[in-house]
Each structure stands twice: as C-alpha cells, then as structure tokens.
Write a protein that holds these residues in place. Structure first.
Motif, short mmCIF file in Angstrom:
data_model
loop_
_atom_site.label_atom_id
_atom_site.label_comp_id
_atom_site.label_asym_id
_atom_site.label_seq_id
_atom_site.Cartn_x
_atom_site.Cartn_y
_atom_site.Cartn_z
N ILE A 77 10.66 4.14 5.36
CA ILE A 77 10.31 3.10 4.39
C ILE A 77 10.88 3.51 3.04
CG2 ILE A 77 8.48 1.75 3.30
CD1 ILE A 77 6.67 2.44 5.63
N PRO A 78 12.07 3.05 2.69
CA PRO A 78 12.69 3.44 1.41
C PRO A 78 11.82 3.04 0.22
CG PRO A 78 14.30 2.37 2.85
CD PRO A 78 12.96 2.18 3.48
N ASN A 79 11.78 3.92 -0.79
CA ASN A 79 11.08 3.67 -2.06
C ASN A 79 9.57 3.67 -1.95
OD1 ASN A 79 13.64 3.34 -3.25
ND2 ASN A 79 13.62 1.15 -2.85
N THR A 80 9.04 4.13 -0.84
CA THR A 80 7.58 4.15 -0.71
C THR A 80 6.96 5.15 -1.68
OG1 THR A 80 5.73 4.51 0.81
CG2 THR A 80 7.67 5.89 1.12
N GLY A 81 5.75 4.84 -2.13
CA GLY A 81 5.02 5.75 -3.00
C GLY A 81 3.85 6.40 -2.27
N MET A 82 3.90 6.41 -0.94
CA MET A 82 2.78 6.93 -0.16
C MET A 82 2.56 8.42 -0.39
SD MET A 82 0.42 5.88 1.83
CE MET A 82 0.91 4.38 2.66
N ARG A 83 3.64 9.17 -0.65
CA ARG A 83 3.50 10.61 -0.83
C ARG A 83 2.61 10.92 -2.04
NH1 ARG A 83 3.96 14.38 2.62
NH2 ARG A 83 5.79 13.28 3.41
N ARG A 84 2.74 10.15 -3.11
CA ARG A 84 1.91 10.38 -4.30
C ARG A 84 0.43 10.17 -4.00
NH1 ARG A 84 6.12 7.57 -6.66
NH2 ARG A 84 4.90 5.66 -6.79
N VAL A 85 0.13 9.19 -3.15
CA VAL A 85 -1.27 8.93 -2.78
C VAL A 85 -1.83 10.10 -1.98
CG1 VAL A 85 -2.77 7.40 -1.45
CG2 VAL A 85 -0.95 6.44 -2.85
N LEU A 86 -1.02 10.64 -1.06
CA LEU A 86 -1.47 11.77 -0.25
C LEU A 86 -1.69 13.01 -1.11
CD1 LEU A 86 0.91 11.34 2.82
CD2 LEU A 86 -1.56 10.90 2.78
N SER A 88 -2.20 13.14 -4.55
CA SER A 88 -3.18 13.00 -5.63
C SER A 88 -4.55 12.56 -5.13
CB SER A 88 -2.68 11.99 -6.66
OG SER A 88 -2.64 10.68 -6.12
N GLY A 89 -4.59 11.88 -4.01
CA GLY A 89 -5.86 11.33 -3.53
C GLY A 89 -6.29 10.08 -4.26
N ASN A 90 -5.41 9.54 -5.12
CA ASN A 90 -5.74 8.35 -5.89
C ASN A 90 -5.14 7.11 -5.23
OD1 ASN A 90 -7.04 9.87 -7.91
ND2 ASN A 90 -5.08 10.28 -8.91
N PRO A 91 -5.91 6.04 -5.08
CA PRO A 91 -5.37 4.83 -4.47
C PRO A 91 -4.45 4.07 -5.42
CG PRO A 91 -7.61 4.44 -5.21
CD PRO A 91 -7.33 5.90 -5.44
N VAL A 92 -3.54 3.30 -4.86
CA VAL A 92 -2.72 2.36 -5.61
C VAL A 92 -3.06 0.98 -5.06
CG1 VAL A 92 -0.39 1.63 -6.20
CG2 VAL A 92 -0.90 4.06 -5.93
N LEU A 93 -3.90 0.26 -5.80
CA LEU A 93 -4.43 -0.99 -5.26
C LEU A 93 -3.40 -2.10 -5.24
CD1 LEU A 93 -8.00 -0.94 -6.83
CD2 LEU A 93 -7.24 -0.11 -4.59
N ILE A 94 -2.54 -2.16 -6.27
CA ILE A 94 -1.52 -3.21 -6.33
C ILE A 94 -0.22 -2.57 -6.81
CG2 ILE A 94 -0.76 -5.34 -7.45
CD1 ILE A 94 -2.97 -5.88 -5.55
N ASP A 95 0.86 -2.81 -6.05
CA ASP A 95 2.17 -2.30 -6.45
C ASP A 95 3.24 -3.19 -5.85
OD1 ASP A 95 4.01 -0.70 -7.65
OD2 ASP A 95 3.95 0.90 -6.15
N LEU A 96 4.41 -3.18 -6.48
CA LEU A 96 5.56 -3.90 -5.95
C LEU A 96 6.50 -2.90 -5.28
CD1 LEU A 96 6.54 -6.51 -8.71
CD2 LEU A 96 5.73 -6.99 -6.41
N LEU A 97 6.89 -3.19 -4.06
CA LEU A 97 7.81 -2.34 -3.31
C LEU A 97 9.03 -3.16 -2.93
CD1 LEU A 97 8.55 0.24 -1.66
CD2 LEU A 97 7.30 -0.78 0.25
N THR A 98 10.20 -2.64 -3.23
CA THR A 98 11.45 -3.32 -2.88
C THR A 98 12.33 -2.38 -2.08
OG1 THR A 98 11.40 -4.69 -4.88
CG2 THR A 98 13.51 -4.48 -3.76
N ASN A 99 12.77 -2.84 -0.92
CA ASN A 99 13.74 -2.09 -0.12
C ASN A 99 14.57 -3.11 0.68
OD1 ASN A 99 12.10 -2.78 2.16
ND2 ASN A 99 10.86 -0.92 1.84
N LYS A 100 15.31 -2.61 1.66
CA LYS A 100 16.22 -3.51 2.38
C LYS A 100 15.49 -4.54 3.24
CE LYS A 100 16.84 0.18 5.79
NZ LYS A 100 17.83 1.11 6.40
#
Length: 502
Positions: A77-86, A88-100
C-alpha cells in the motif's frame, strides 16, 4: 417505542459485557458500511482483508488475496501511514491517502491487548471517491489551505521587510519573545528574565553557549522596550578585524586618513542613537578597545577617528558572549571595570540539552521555516526520529539542530524522516548518536541546592504548576479533559495555562 417482552434481546448486565458487545457491533458496522478494511500485526504484516477491500487489489498490482496477505503494509500500500500508528499507538481518525489505486479517505486505529499494549492496527477506507462524495468538505479545506499559504507568504514578506534597511540607515528588530520557541521551565525562566530586562534602560549581558538564541533574545528585548521605535544596530565583534573595530564603533571624520571618504562615515554608536546597540561576542573585544568602549559608556559621547569633536549619543547597550567573562577578568584578558559596567542585568540562556522538552516544538518551527523558504510541505519526523533528537547532547544547540533537520529534509525522498536518516547525518558530522529518549517531555534538572529556592515565591509556584500540568498531560496521553479533572481545574483554566505558561 415497542414494548419489551420476556423473550426480547437484552443488554448484558455488566459493563465489560456491554463494552465487548459495542466493540463487535462497531466492527460489524464499519465492515459493512465502509469501502474496505484490513488488519496488520505489530510488525506491520497484513493478516486479513475483508471483501470490500479486495476490489482495490488489482489496481495495487495483485491478482489474488493470497499475494496480498502476509506482505508488509509498506510494500503493498504505497504512501500508507500505518507504521506511525503502530509505533506511536495514536489513532488517525481521518486522513487522505493517494496512491495508484486512487484517492481515499481513511482511518487507522491501533489494536491493544488487555494490558493496553499495541498488538496491531486496523485500516478502514471510509470513502474511495472523495472528490465527489466529499466535495463540499474538500472545497472548504482547499480554501483554508489557500488562506494558510497566503498567511505564510505574508509572514515571509514581513520578515524580509524587517530586514530591510530604512532610509536613514537604521535597522529594526526582527524577532519578539514569541520567536523564542519553548515552554519548558528553563525557557519560561529565561523569557521572564528577558522581559524584565526589557523594562529597564540598564545594560544587559546575555550569557550562554553558541547557538542558544542570544541574538534572538537581544532583538526581542529591544522590541519590548521603550526604544522599540528606534533603531536596532548589531555588530559581531568576532567578525570585524581588530584594526577596523574602532572605526566600526565610533566612525571616521571626513578625510581622516588617506583614502578616507570626504563625507566621513558614521559608526555603530551614531547609527544606534535613540535605540539599541547589540555587541555580540563581547568577549572577543581586544583590550586596546575595551578602555575606549568603557569611556564611551561612562560619558555618553564618542570621538570619531580623525576628529577633535565629541559627539553625544543616546544608546541602550545589549551585549552577548559565549565565553566565561568572569574567568577572563581573573586572567587579566578583560577589563574588570568594563565587566561590571556590562554585567548589570545578566541573563543566562540555557543550552538545548537543558530543555529537551522544547525539541518537538523547535523541530516543528524549524520545519515550517524550511518549508516556507523552499515552497515544500513541512517535514514529518517519525516518533523514533524525534526520540533520537531528544537524546542528543547538541553541543551546537539550536544552530546544530537546524543543520541536522535541514540536511534531513534536503536528502529525504519523501516527507517523512526516520531515525536511520538522522543517525547517518550525525555520524557524517563526526558525532556518535546518543541513545534515544522516548519521553521528550523530560526536563534536565540540575542538582538541587538552597540557591534555587531563593527566588520570588510566585515564580516557584508557577514553575511547579507547569510541571504538574506536564505530568498530568503525560499520564493521560494529552487528554485535556482528563488532565483538568485530575488537577481539579476547569478546562478553560488549563487552556489558559498551556497558552500562557509564564
């Protein structure tokens, strides 16, 4: 409301049962109404996807679920921010993700075990065509972004104008106390002292290591003083050859020596008349000039080179040094009478290692400055990278921190900066990285002694209050409502203390 019957479904009677029921219901709801969901374990490996998410797999380059599940989330999944959640332990409730596969509105929520430890995360695709489904929201966001860009350009324009030389050759201060970033007890104390110094007309001596922000504070003191409308003139004594310093300070009379201008040349004292003269690196002043500077300060008048006339001036002196002036006095390298003339209102600026809790705010400010200057998005430091920065000794203080951040931004392929990049930059500069400090709110406190309590009581109470707020905020993960309840104050009072810590 339909009447209840004996065989109607009932809620569990215990709180834990209700919580588990709510969790199952929420998961089933998201699974049915969202555009797709997937789960990752703590390592970031995808362990499950629902049927809704499987329709995105062809666009991501996968023909089957088996090819997708079991891979690391960054690989598929290009450009995912999942690693930061794992991390930091902080949720990201709303975000924009753009990839192919397109542009999506997503949520990322950490999963925790009974002990509260992060064991994985869930990714939810809320909308897969936000350009149509969320057009009103996107239009509003675009408008806000344009306003922000306009504000940044105006701020940059104001900074450029503040650097411009006025028609009479005067310069104005570039910074205020708001420019001195930091809310730690050490930063709050130095700003308190500097604000008090701004209300006086006595000389101020700024002491501290190189790169701590002494010149910035000199600008701020002038801007907050009664001389703010007058010129702010600075001279770096270490940067001017000894043979030219006298002319630099006192000016040159017309035709004073061969090659001198027929119109003469005003010195810094004359240019600063009615305002403030900032003498940076005063500890580097040659002894031959120290006596002349002392006389000028005592008499309030100067004698330009080649002139027999005394010229009065009205200047407030601010001086700064990274050297130990008291030691230089003992060694006979700095005049004792000049030292006492300057050492009226000493302000010691703390090194960065004494206010580590300010590093995240400084990094954000430095990143914004770089983004404004380069026309790029601000950099984003991953939690491990921030922890690494918090653990360094920073011998060059904020100047060294800025250099490291700027190098990382210039070398990074993306917007995110990780710890490995920073370690490479530090090692290339000949610095062996110190161990990371996970708690960036930690404050370096010197060994206690009786002298630290010989201060105004209100000042000590304010310092203790800020420490209590910081501890409660940390304990509750930044939750302001829980913090206010813990401390027994209203949220409005808490917000006021956070915005105005002094």
């Amino acid at each position: 409301m339909p009447p209840l019957t004996d065989d109607a479904p009932a809620l569990p009677l215990d709180a834990q049962g209700i919580l588990e029921l709510a969790a199952r219901s929420m998961f089933q709801l998201f699974s049915s109404v969202s555009q797709g969901m997937f789960l990752v374990d703590l390592s970031g490996r995808i362990v499950w996807v629902n049927e809704g998410y499987q329709r995105f797999l062809p666009d991501l380059g996968f023909s089957s679920v088996d090819q997708f599940v079991g891979r690391m989330v960054e690989e598929v999944i290009p450009n995912t921010g999942m690693r930061r959640v794992l991390e930091s332990g902080n949720p990201v409730l709303i975000d924009l993700l753009t990839n192919k596969a397109g542009t999506f509105v997503v949520s990322r929520i950490p999963l925790r075990d009974d002990a509260g430890s992060v064991i994985g995360a869930i990714g939810i695709v809320l909308f897969d065509h936000p350009e149509t489904t969320l057009q009103p929201l996107i239009s509003k966001f675009a408008l806000l972004q344009r306003d922000l860009d306009d504000a940044r350009r105006e701020l940059a324009s104001q900074r450029r104008r503040s650097l411009a030389v006025a028609g009479d050759g005067e310069r104005r201060s570039k910074y205020t106390f708001a420019s001195f970033i930091g809310s730690s007890p050490a930063a709050a104390e130095v700003k308190r002292q500097a604000r008090r110094a701004a209300q006086s007309s006595s000389p101020v001596l700024l002491l501290g290591e190189t790169g701590t922000g002494k010149e910035l504070l000199a600008h701020a003191i002038h801007a907050a003083s009664s001389r703010a409308s007058g010129p702010f003139v600075s001279v770096n004594i270490a940067a001017v050859p000894d043979t030219l310093l006298e002319a630099e300070f006192f000016g040159v009379a017309p035709g004073a020596y061969t090659g001198a201008s027929a119109k003469g040349r005003d010195g810094k004292f004359k240019l600063a008349d009615g305002g403030t003269l900032f003498l940076d690196e005063i500890g580097d002043m040659p002894q031959s000039l120290q006596a002349k500077l002392l006389r000028a300060l005592q008499e309030g008048e100067i004698e330009p080179l080649g002139s027999n006339k005394l010229v009065p001036f009205n200047v407030r002196i601010l001086a700064a040094t990274s050297r130990d002036l008291a030691a230089q006095v003992r060694e006979g390298r700095f005049r004792e009478d000049l030292f006492y003339r300057l050492h009226v209102l000493p302000v010691r600026v703390p090194p960065l290692r004494a206010r580590r809790s300010d590093i995240p705010a400084l990094v954000e400010s430095l990143g914004d400055d770089l983004a404004l200057r380069n026309g790029t998005p601000p950099p984003e430091l991953l939690p491990a990278a921030m922890a690494l920065l918090a653990g360094q000794p920073w011998r060059g203080n904020i100047r060294e921190l800025r250099n490291v951040i700027e190098q990382a931004v210039m070398r990074s392929e993306g917007q995110s900066i990780d710890a490995a990049q920073l370690e490479r930059i530090l090692r290339e500069a000949g610095v062996e990285p110190a161990a990371p400090v996970q708690d960036t709110t930690a404050v370096v406190v010197e060994a206690e002694d009786a002298s630290r309590y010989l201060r105004p009581l209100a000042e000590q109470v304010a310092e203790l209050e800020q420490r209590a707020i910081a501890a409660a905020m940390k304990a509750h993960g930044g939750n302001k409502l829980a913090t206010a309840r813990q401390l027994g104050i209203s949220r409005a009072t808490l917000y006021g203390r956070l915005e105005n810590p002094e």
